[in-house]
Scaffold this active site. Structure first.
Site, PDB file in Angstrom:
ATOM      1  N   ALA A 196     -11.401  53.527 125.872  1.00 43.76           N
ATOM      2  CA  ALA A 196     -10.470  53.807 124.782  1.00 43.76           C
ATOM      3  C   ALA A 196     -10.055  52.509 124.107  1.00 43.76           C
ATOM      4  O   ALA A 196      -9.922  51.474 124.759  1.00 43.76           O
ATOM      5  CB  ALA A 196      -9.241  54.508 125.335  1.00 43.76           C
ATOM      6  N   GLY A 220     -13.203  55.613 129.004  1.00 46.05           N
ATOM      7  CA  GLY A 220     -13.676  56.709 128.157  1.00 46.05           C
ATOM      8  C   GLY A 220     -15.153  56.590 127.819  1.00 46.05           C
ATOM      9  O   GLY A 220     -15.811  57.580 127.495  1.00 46.05           O
ATOM     10  N   GLU A 230     -16.710  58.160 130.716  1.00 50.68           N
ATOM     11  CA  GLU A 230     -16.493  59.614 130.606  1.00 50.68           C
ATOM     12  C   GLU A 230     -17.408  60.225 129.537  1.00 50.68           C
ATOM     13  O   GLU A 230     -17.894  61.340 129.691  1.00 50.68           O
ATOM     14  CB  GLU A 230     -15.024  59.904 130.304  1.00 50.68           C
ATOM     15  CG  GLU A 230     -14.134  59.622 131.500  1.00 50.68           C
ATOM     16  CD  GLU A 230     -12.661  59.721 131.185  1.00 50.68           C
ATOM     17  OE1 GLU A 230     -12.218  59.034 130.239  1.00 50.68           O
ATOM     18  OE2 GLU A 230     -11.956  60.487 131.867  1.00 50.68           O
ATOM     19  N   GLU A 282      -8.640  52.260 133.858  1.00 52.48           N
ATOM     20  CA  GLU A 282      -7.366  52.830 133.390  1.00 52.48           C
ATOM     21  C   GLU A 282      -6.205  52.516 134.325  1.00 52.48           C
ATOM     22  O   GLU A 282      -5.070  52.315 133.899  1.00 52.48           O
ATOM     23  CB  GLU A 282      -7.493  54.365 133.234  1.00 52.48           C
ATOM     24  CG  GLU A 282      -8.314  54.811 132.045  1.00 52.48           C
ATOM     25  CD  GLU A 282      -9.806  54.917 132.334  1.00 52.48           C
ATOM     26  OE1 GLU A 282     -10.265  54.378 133.358  1.00 52.48           O
ATOM     27  OE2 GLU A 282     -10.509  55.559 131.512  1.00 52.48           O
TER      28      GLU A 282
HETATM   29  N1  COA Z   1     -10.210  48.406 123.272  1.00 52.20           N
HETATM   30  C1  COA Z   1     -10.077  47.546 122.228  1.00 52.20           C
HETATM   31  N2  COA Z   1     -10.751  46.402 122.127  1.00 52.20           N
HETATM   32  C2  COA Z   1     -11.567  46.084 123.136  1.00 52.20           C
HETATM   33  C3  COA Z   1     -11.737  46.913 124.268  1.00 52.20           C
HETATM   34  C4  COA Z   1     -11.011  48.125 124.309  1.00 52.20           C
HETATM   35  N3  COA Z   1     -11.134  48.979 125.314  1.00 52.20           N
HETATM   36  N4  COA Z   1     -12.605  46.329 125.116  1.00 52.20           N
HETATM   37  C5  COA Z   1     -12.966  45.177 124.526  1.00 52.20           C
HETATM   38  N5  COA Z   1     -12.344  45.026 123.342  1.00 52.20           N
HETATM   39  C6  COA Z   1     -12.472  43.902 122.409  1.00 52.20           C
HETATM   40  C7  COA Z   1     -11.777  42.671 122.936  1.00 52.20           C
HETATM   41  O1  COA Z   1     -10.384  42.716 122.641  1.00 52.20           O
HETATM   42  C8  COA Z   1     -12.495  41.580 122.178  1.00 52.20           C
HETATM   43  O2  COA Z   1     -11.989  41.510 120.869  1.00 52.20           O
HETATM   44  P1  COA Z   1     -11.695  40.064 120.184  1.00 52.20           P
HETATM   45  O3  COA Z   1     -13.051  39.409 120.084  1.00 52.20           O
HETATM   46  O4  COA Z   1     -11.094  40.419 118.847  1.00 52.20           O
HETATM   47  O5  COA Z   1     -10.765  39.351 121.100  1.00 52.20           O
HETATM   48  C9  COA Z   1     -13.923  42.114 122.087  1.00 52.20           C
HETATM   49  O6  COA Z   1     -13.827  43.515 122.310  1.00 52.20           O
HETATM   50  C10 COA Z   1     -14.842  41.536 123.126  1.00 52.20           C
HETATM   51  O7  COA Z   1     -14.245  41.718 124.394  1.00 52.20           O
HETATM   52  P2  COA Z   1     -13.969  40.524 125.440  1.00 52.20           P
HETATM   53  O8  COA Z   1     -12.842  40.932 126.321  1.00 52.20           O
HETATM   54  O9  COA Z   1     -13.849  39.221 124.716  1.00 52.20           O
HETATM   55  O10 COA Z   1     -15.367  40.527 126.229  1.00 52.20           O
HETATM   56  P3  COA Z   1     -15.593  40.126 127.748  1.00 52.20           P
HETATM   57  O11 COA Z   1     -17.065  40.140 127.929  1.00 52.20           O
HETATM   58  O12 COA Z   1     -14.860  38.878 128.087  1.00 52.20           O
HETATM   59  O13 COA Z   1     -14.937  41.320 128.593  1.00 52.20           O
HETATM   60  C11 COA Z   1     -14.509  43.620 129.173  1.00 52.20           C
HETATM   61  C12 COA Z   1     -15.440  42.604 128.462  1.00 52.20           C
HETATM   62  C13 COA Z   1     -15.078  45.000 128.887  1.00 52.20           C
HETATM   63  C14 COA Z   1     -14.478  43.345 130.674  1.00 52.20           C
HETATM   64  C15 COA Z   1     -13.082  43.484 128.612  1.00 52.20           C
HETATM   65  O14 COA Z   1     -13.154  43.474 127.194  1.00 52.20           O
HETATM   66  C16 COA Z   1     -12.151  44.587 129.028  1.00 52.20           C
HETATM   67  O15 COA Z   1     -11.675  44.586 130.143  1.00 52.20           O
HETATM   68  N6  COA Z   1     -11.903  45.550 128.117  1.00 52.20           N
HETATM   69  C17 COA Z   1     -10.985  46.623 128.366  1.00 52.20           C
HETATM   70  C18 COA Z   1     -11.672  47.730 129.120  1.00 52.20           C
HETATM   71  C19 COA Z   1     -10.716  48.848 129.448  1.00 52.20           C
HETATM   72  O16 COA Z   1      -9.677  48.643 130.048  1.00 52.20           O
HETATM   73  N7  COA Z   1     -11.081  50.074 129.004  1.00 52.20           N
HETATM   74  C20 COA Z   1     -10.364  51.262 129.327  1.00 52.20           C
HETATM   75  C21 COA Z   1      -9.196  51.455 128.468  1.00 52.20           C
HETATM   76  S1  COA Z   1      -8.294  52.880 129.023  1.00 52.20           S
END
Ligand code: COA
Length: 264
Positions: free
Chosen positions: A75, A115, A118, A138
């Site tokens: 999400a 998501g 999912e 989450e």
């Molecule tokens: N929602 C919104 N933006 C997201 C996102 C999400 N779920 N997951 C990644 N992004 C964005 C980051 O904010 C970043 O944006 P920016 O370049 O403007 O800062 C971009 O995508 C790249 O992500 P980044 O975190 O820099 O990459 P990474 O390789 O270091 O890490 C993840 C990747 C997936 C481990 C990390 O982004 C993360 O933990 N994301 C959240 C995942 C999550 O919690 N999802 C479930 C939500 S309920």
């Protein structure tokens, strides 16, 4: 066909394979309400291929994520309170995929989280590159997977696996996801595109009405009791016996050739 804001669509006439690409690579294809609605609209448009066809034109859909890093990182955390997968408007695409008549293959290359996982679980098949990772983060936000993640993983891999994934929020590598039965196949990165293409092509060549019946049968098995499931299978079997596809399959068998199914 290709004017949707957050998805790209493609359809190959020869194979009948549609491709739907979630296209928000800057946020790792995070799900907001727009993306969820566009997935539904994209699938609808692909299904329109059946309208003028004499039989079933759309044989399979490949669902993938744009960019190098992710299938979908879950999400959109930025818009969570209003228009994200946590909100009701963004939930629709999960059930739409489950209900969609053609089989949907999740082509997973990179992060497949929350998501996004999912969404993949709502698909009929999950094919992953070795570099992919899976998880339900989450819990790190004080939430649980809101679109059936624990339910689906419990059915696929048992409650202990589902609880470990959802309570710890850790990322699981593709190989482990394959061992757990969450993913159908795991391929080395350099073979991934070709392997997914041949999986999809083989699926698209199968008798489409039978494939649709099998998709529904598996769903009935998950959602109802054995008696109802057996009734569905018996009825569906009788229906399929009266199709041109069955005639073609039987004729091809006796003529020792490959069948060509039309979905009639
Ligand atoms: N929602 C919104 N933006 C997201 C996102 C999400 N779920 N997951 C990644 N992004 C964005 C980051 O904010 C970043 O944006 P920016 O370049 O403007 O800062 C971009 O995508 C790249 O992500 P980044 O975190 O820099 O990459 P990474 O390789 O270091 O890490 C993840 C990747 C997936 C481990 C990390 O982004 C993360 O933990 N994301 C959240 C995942 C999550 O919690 N999802 C479930 C939500 S309920």
């Amino acid at each position: 066909m290709d004017d949707l804001e957050t998805v790209l669509l493609d359809y190959d006439d020869d194979s009948g394979i549609g491709t739907l690409t979630m296209n928000r690579p800057d946020s790792l294809n995070a799900l907001n309400g727009q993306l969820s609605r566009d997935i539904v609209e994209g699938l609808r448009r692909l299904e329109e291929r059946n309208e003028d066809a004499d039989g079933v034109a759309l044989r399979a859909v490949v669902l993938e994520g744009a960019g190098e890093k992710a299938f979908c990182a879950g999400a959109d955390i930025g818009g969570f309170s209003s228009d994200s997968a946590g909100g009701s408007s963004a939930r629709s695409h999960y059930q739409f995929i489950v209900d969609f008549p053609a089989p949907v293959i999740a082509k997973i290359d990179g992060y497949c989280l929350g998501g996004g996982l999912e969404t993949a679980l709502a698909c009929d098949f999950r094919l992953a590159s070795e570099e992919s990772t899976f998880g339900f983060p989450e819990v790190n936000l004080g939430l649980l997977p809101g679109a059936g993640g624990v339910q689906y993983v419990t059915k696929l891999a048992g409650p202990a696996v589902a609880k470990e994934l959802a309570m710890f929020g850790d990322h699981v590598p593709a190989e482990r996801a394959g061992e757990l039965g969450i993913v159908n196949r795991v391929y080395p990165g350099d073979e991934f595109d070709d392997e997914v293409a041949s999986f999809a092509e083989k699926l698209a060549g199968q008798a489409p009405l039978a494939v649709q019946g099998i998709k529904k049968s598996a769903r009935v098995a998950v959602e109802t009791g054995l008696e109802e499931g057996l009734r569905y299978d018996r009825e569906q079997f009788s229906t399929l016996l009266n199709t041109e596809d069955f005639e073609e399959g039987a004729a091809a068998f006796s003529e020792k050739r490959d069948p060509e199914f039309e979905g009639r």
